[in-house]
Motif scaffolding. Structure first.
Motif, PDB file in Angstrom:
ATOM      1  N   PRO A 322      23.878 -11.531  29.324  1.00 36.53           N
ATOM      2  CA  PRO A 322      22.954 -10.801  28.996  1.00 36.53           C
ATOM      3  C   PRO A 322      22.915 -10.821  27.374  1.00 36.53           C
ATOM      4  CG  PRO A 322      24.588  -9.478  29.451  1.00 36.53           C
ATOM      5  CD  PRO A 322      25.068 -10.757  29.729  1.00 36.53           C
ATOM      6  N   LEU A 323      21.653 -10.588  26.753  1.00 37.12           N
ATOM      7  CA  LEU A 323      21.703 -10.455  25.464  1.00 37.12           C
ATOM      8  C   LEU A 323      22.372  -9.053  24.990  1.00 37.12           C
ATOM      9  CD1 LEU A 323      17.856 -11.572  24.821  1.00 37.12           C
ATOM     10  CD2 LEU A 323      19.915 -12.571  24.006  1.00 37.12           C
ATOM     11  N   ASN A 324      22.531  -8.885  23.877  1.00 33.32           N
ATOM     12  CA  ASN A 324      23.450  -7.462  23.563  1.00 33.32           C
ATOM     13  C   ASN A 324      22.758  -6.418  23.523  1.00 33.32           C
ATOM     14  OD1 ASN A 324      24.505  -5.947  21.018  1.00 33.32           O
ATOM     15  ND2 ASN A 324      26.057  -6.420  22.477  1.00 33.32           N
ATOM     16  N   ASN A 325      21.470  -6.613  23.110  1.00 34.50           N
ATOM     17  CA  ASN A 325      20.672  -5.339  22.658  1.00 34.50           C
ATOM     18  C   ASN A 325      19.159  -5.340  22.854  1.00 34.50           C
ATOM     19  OD1 ASN A 325      19.756  -6.111  20.085  1.00 34.50           O
ATOM     20  ND2 ASN A 325      21.830  -6.187  19.686  1.00 34.50           N
ATOM     21  N   GLU A 326      18.460  -4.306  23.174  1.00 33.70           N
ATOM     22  CA  GLU A 326      17.098  -4.336  23.363  1.00 33.70           C
ATOM     23  C   GLU A 326      16.280  -4.968  22.276  1.00 33.70           C
ATOM     24  OE1 GLU A 326      15.064  -4.162  25.977  1.00 33.70           O
ATOM     25  OE2 GLU A 326      13.334  -4.329  25.021  1.00 33.70           O
ATOM     26  N   ALA A 330      13.702  -7.762  22.617  1.00 37.91           N
ATOM     27  CA  ALA A 330      12.151  -7.665  22.284  1.00 37.91           C
ATOM     28  C   ALA A 330      11.715  -8.677  21.411  1.00 37.91           C
ATOM     29  CB  ALA A 330      11.945  -6.164  21.785  1.00 37.91           C
ATOM     30  N   LYS A 331      12.693  -8.952  20.483  1.00 36.95           N
ATOM     31  CA  LYS A 331      12.220 -10.206  19.306  1.00 36.95           C
ATOM     32  C   LYS A 331      11.798 -11.380  20.084  1.00 36.95           C
ATOM     33  CE  LYS A 331      13.674 -11.936  14.986  1.00 36.95           C
ATOM     34  NZ  LYS A 331      14.962 -12.118  14.189  1.00 36.95           N
ATOM     35  N   MET A 332      12.672 -11.817  21.234  1.00 31.34           N
ATOM     36  CA  MET A 332      12.834 -12.994  22.030  1.00 31.34           C
ATOM     37  C   MET A 332      11.133 -13.043  22.646  1.00 31.34           C
ATOM     38  SD  MET A 332      14.658 -15.348  22.594  1.00 31.34           S
ATOM     39  CE  MET A 332      14.530 -16.121  24.187  1.00 31.34           C
ATOM     40  N   ASP A 333      10.910 -11.787  23.276  1.00 28.92           N
ATOM     41  CA  ASP A 333       9.445 -11.496  23.978  1.00 28.92           C
ATOM     42  C   ASP A 333       8.315 -11.934  22.896  1.00 28.92           C
ATOM     43  OD1 ASP A 333      10.741 -10.601  26.263  1.00 28.92           O
ATOM     44  OD2 ASP A 333      10.664  -8.344  25.573  1.00 28.92           O
ATOM     45  N   GLY A 334       8.586 -11.335  21.695  1.00 33.43           N
ATOM     46  CA  GLY A 334       7.572 -11.468  20.592  1.00 33.43           C
ATOM     47  C   GLY A 334       7.349 -12.818  20.098  1.00 33.43           C
ATOM     48  N   TYR A 361      19.082  -9.556  30.355  1.00 33.33           N
ATOM     49  CA  TYR A 361      19.482 -10.992  31.193  1.00 33.33           C
ATOM     50  C   TYR A 361      18.305 -11.910  30.652  1.00 33.33           C
ATOM     51  CZ  TYR A 361      23.753  -9.216  33.384  1.00 33.33           C
ATOM     52  OH  TYR A 361      24.945  -8.631  33.347  1.00 33.33           O
ATOM     53  N   TYR A 362      18.304 -12.903  30.056  1.00 32.70           N
ATOM     54  CA  TYR A 362      16.935 -13.599  29.613  1.00 32.70           C
ATOM     55  C   TYR A 362      17.023 -15.151  30.181  1.00 32.70           C
ATOM     56  CZ  TYR A 362      12.841 -13.167  26.787  1.00 32.70           C
ATOM     57  OH  TYR A 362      11.314 -13.083  26.476  1.00 32.70           O
ATOM     58  N   ASP A 363      16.317 -15.506  30.749  1.00 34.18           N
ATOM     59  CA  ASP A 363      16.003 -16.726  31.053  1.00 34.18           C
ATOM     60  C   ASP A 363      16.017 -17.853  30.169  1.00 34.18           C
ATOM     61  OD1 ASP A 363      15.827 -16.538  33.892  1.00 34.18           O
ATOM     62  OD2 ASP A 363      13.844 -16.171  34.203  1.00 34.18           O
ATOM     63  N   GLU A 379      11.463 -18.248  11.830  1.00 35.54           N
ATOM     64  CA  GLU A 379      12.622 -17.029  11.652  1.00 35.54           C
ATOM     65  C   GLU A 379      13.575 -17.479  12.713  1.00 35.54           C
ATOM     66  OE1 GLU A 379      10.499 -13.443  12.326  1.00 35.54           O
ATOM     67  OE2 GLU A 379       8.774 -14.104  10.937  1.00 35.54           O
ATOM     68  N   GLU A 380      14.520 -16.520  12.462  1.00 36.88           N
ATOM     69  CA  GLU A 380      15.654 -16.529  13.693  1.00 36.88           C
ATOM     70  C   GLU A 380      15.550 -15.806  14.457  1.00 36.88           C
ATOM     71  OE1 GLU A 380      19.156 -14.619  12.126  1.00 36.88           O
ATOM     72  OE2 GLU A 380      20.527 -16.185  12.621  1.00 36.88           O
ATOM     73  N   SER A 381      15.424 -16.654  15.932  1.00 38.06           N
ATOM     74  CA  SER A 381      15.000 -15.866  17.089  1.00 38.06           C
ATOM     75  C   SER A 381      16.212 -15.141  17.737  1.00 38.06           C
ATOM     76  CB  SER A 381      14.345 -17.024  18.023  1.00 38.06           C
ATOM     77  OG  SER A 381      13.334 -17.462  17.480  1.00 38.06           O
ATOM     78  N   PHE A 382      17.433 -15.895  17.652  1.00 41.83           N
ATOM     79  CA  PHE A 382      18.681 -15.083  18.055  1.00 41.83           C
ATOM     80  C   PHE A 382      18.743 -14.746  19.553  1.00 41.83           C
ATOM     81  CE2 PHE A 382      22.314 -12.538  16.547  1.00 41.83           C
ATOM     82  CZ  PHE A 382      22.702 -13.696  15.465  1.00 41.83           C
TER      83      PHE A 382
END
Ligand code: ADP
Length: 478
Positions: A322-326, A330-334, A361-363, A379-382
């Motif tokens: 999973p990603l480490n934190n919300e 949320a940045k990925m979603d955006g 957990y992100y696809d 920008e950096e998506s991370f």
């Protein structure tokens, strides 16, 4: 049952004197896994005072004595790798077998490298204008460092500073984010066993306010920071005239040219985007493909993405957790929504995967025909995302790679040697990797460089932890 952790301050394991603590949940299970005390300003003062005493003592040690101490740490480190890696996976989310074990093992290598480098750190004898004068330079420790580190490599990144810092006689107060501090606190037990002077290393987890208290503390001489450019800017504005090593965000472009081995480029780019779920400053953040091979690259990337196995980090088959934190999710979603709004095409993924204990957990996501002005490009998506941009030719590709305010590590895929040099000469980036992922590094590689980031690590690092002192001797005239 959540663990109650202690802070390491002035050589003592302590609950501190603050009346607050942080409650930490795992990104893997969503369960409350530990509590860690929040240090008070009196605790910070105590750490700084003890650090001063420790560096004042180690200043008089020989380089060989400090090297021996680092080698003792390196040896003790090896016995704990598997246990600490388990904690790392639980608090950070990275796969245990595929990543966490190597991550912790490699973190110890910084002590071995520093032990070797410090023995060869010599000064100069300087020619003088006077016959009775002799002049030479000596490397002295800078003193007390506040070391502010991020959550993506919560043990390795602090050790990048602690290894060369201790080897040169500095004392370091490490401040990891509170939500990834357990593995580091556990590993910090080796310092005492290795005979590190009390107070030479303190570990004080916390959020930005603890970081700010440290970087502005009058007893702190220098700041080591690895994290986002936005926080780096705040730290530089707040710290005043302190010495610093600043290592910040990247936006790793991978350029795929018309003569590249496209299948290999696709595998390397996909790896660079999913390793540590993309939460790496040298992750492959965007791929710039020269038009002739665009369709072939897209097809090869979709195929390579078949190797990504999202899941429970403790299952041996998982290579992405999973990603480490919300905020990161949320940045990925955006970033994805923004790219789609601007006309990018969604090829796969694009959202959080359902059916896991947490929403982190992100696809694995591929976006094609991404416009240059999109956030994923600028920008950096991370996160685990492969944005594909299109370039008309090599000049256009270099232009796209350089039109960003970030430049840490870039990659170029070409089978033409002259073209590889042509790109290396033009890409504004601290490192240019030819025919491998942007996510490639050696522990002793000089790193950083372009776009406002200091070059650290490598052989030069050892010098960055020292002040050069000139000693001038006046001899009798006879
Ligand atoms: P991210 O955005 O990835 O969480 P940050 O750059 O914000 O990364 O965090 C890196 C480190 O900087 C963390 O240890 C964080 O707690 C610390 N930090 C955040 N804000 C500040 C600040 N204003 N002063 C000092 N340290 C800070």
């Amino acid at each position: 049952m959540a663990e109650d952790l202690k802070l390491l301050i002035a050589g003592e394991w302590t609950e501190g004197t603050g009346d607050d603590h942080y409650e930490i949940t795992s990104p893997v299970t969503g369960e409350h896994i530990y509590n860690v005390p929040k240090a008070s300003s009196a605790d910070i003062d105590r750490a700084v005072a003890a650090a001063r005493e420790a560096t004042d003592e180690m200043r008089h040690w020989t380089a060989f004595e400090r090297a021996e101490m680092c080698l003792r740490i390196y040896e003790l480190w090896q016995d704990r790798v598997e246990d600490v890696a388990r904690i790392l996976s639980m608090e950070q989310g990275k796969p245990y077998q595929e990543e966490a074990i190597d991550d912790i093992a490699e973190s110890g290598d910084y002590f071995q490298i520093a032990a070797e480098d410090v023995k060869r750190l010599s000064g100069d004898v300087i020619p003088t204008t006077e016959r009775n004068r002799r002049m030479f330079t000596v490397h002295r420790p800078v003193g007390v460092w506040a070391t502010i580190t991020p959550w993506n490599f919560p043990v390795m990144i602090p050790m990048e500073y602690v290894g060369p810092g201790l080897a040169t006689g500095n004392a370091l107060i490490v401040k990891p984010p509170e939500f990834t501090s357990w593995a580091l606190l556990e590993m910090a037990k080796v310092f005492e066993e290795a005979g590190v002077p009390k107070g030479a290393i303190s570990v004080i987890p916390g959020a930005g306010d603890i970081g700010e208290a440290l970087v502005t503390h009058p007893g702190v001489d220098a700041v080591g920071f690895t994290g986002s450019s936005a926080t780096g800017r705040k730290i530089v504005a707040a710290m005043g005239l302190k010495r610093s090593i600043m290592e910040m965000s990247g936006n790793g472009p991978t350029i795929v040219t018309s003569d590249a081995d496209v299948a290999r480029a696709a595998q390397a780019a996909v790896y660079g985007a999913y390793y540590n779920a993309g939460q790496v400053c040298v992750a492959t953040e965007r791929v710039i493909v020269v038009d002739d091979v665009h369709e072939e690259f897209l097809e090869a990337s979709v195929k390579a993405a078949g190797d990504v196995r999202l899941g429970d980090p403790f299952q041996a088959t998982t290579n992405m957790g999973p990603l480490n934190n919300e905020p990161t999710a949320a940045k990925m979603d955006g970033h994805i929504a923004d790219a789609l709004d601007r006309g990018a095409e969604l090829v796969m993924g694009g959202s959080r995967a359902g059916g896991y204990p947490t929403d982190l957990y992100y696809d694995f996501t591929i976006l094609d025909r991404v416009p240059e002005e999109s956030k994923v490009s600028q920008e950096e998506s991370f996160g685990p995302i492969l944005p594909i941009l299109s370039a008309r030719d090599d000049d256009d590709a270099v232009g796209l790679a350089n039109r960003t305010h970030l430049g840490l590590q870039a990659a170029v895929f070409t089978n033409d040697l002259s073209k590889a040099f042509w790109y290396a000469d033009r890409i504004r980036s601290g490192t240019v990797i030819v025919n491998d992922s942007t996510d490639t590094w050696e522990t002793f590689q000089p790193f950083g460089g372009a776009a406002g980031t200091d070059t650290g690590w490598g052989r030069q690092t050892i010098e960055e932890f020292t002040d050069l002192q000139t000693v001038v001797f006046t001899l009798r005239d006879d």
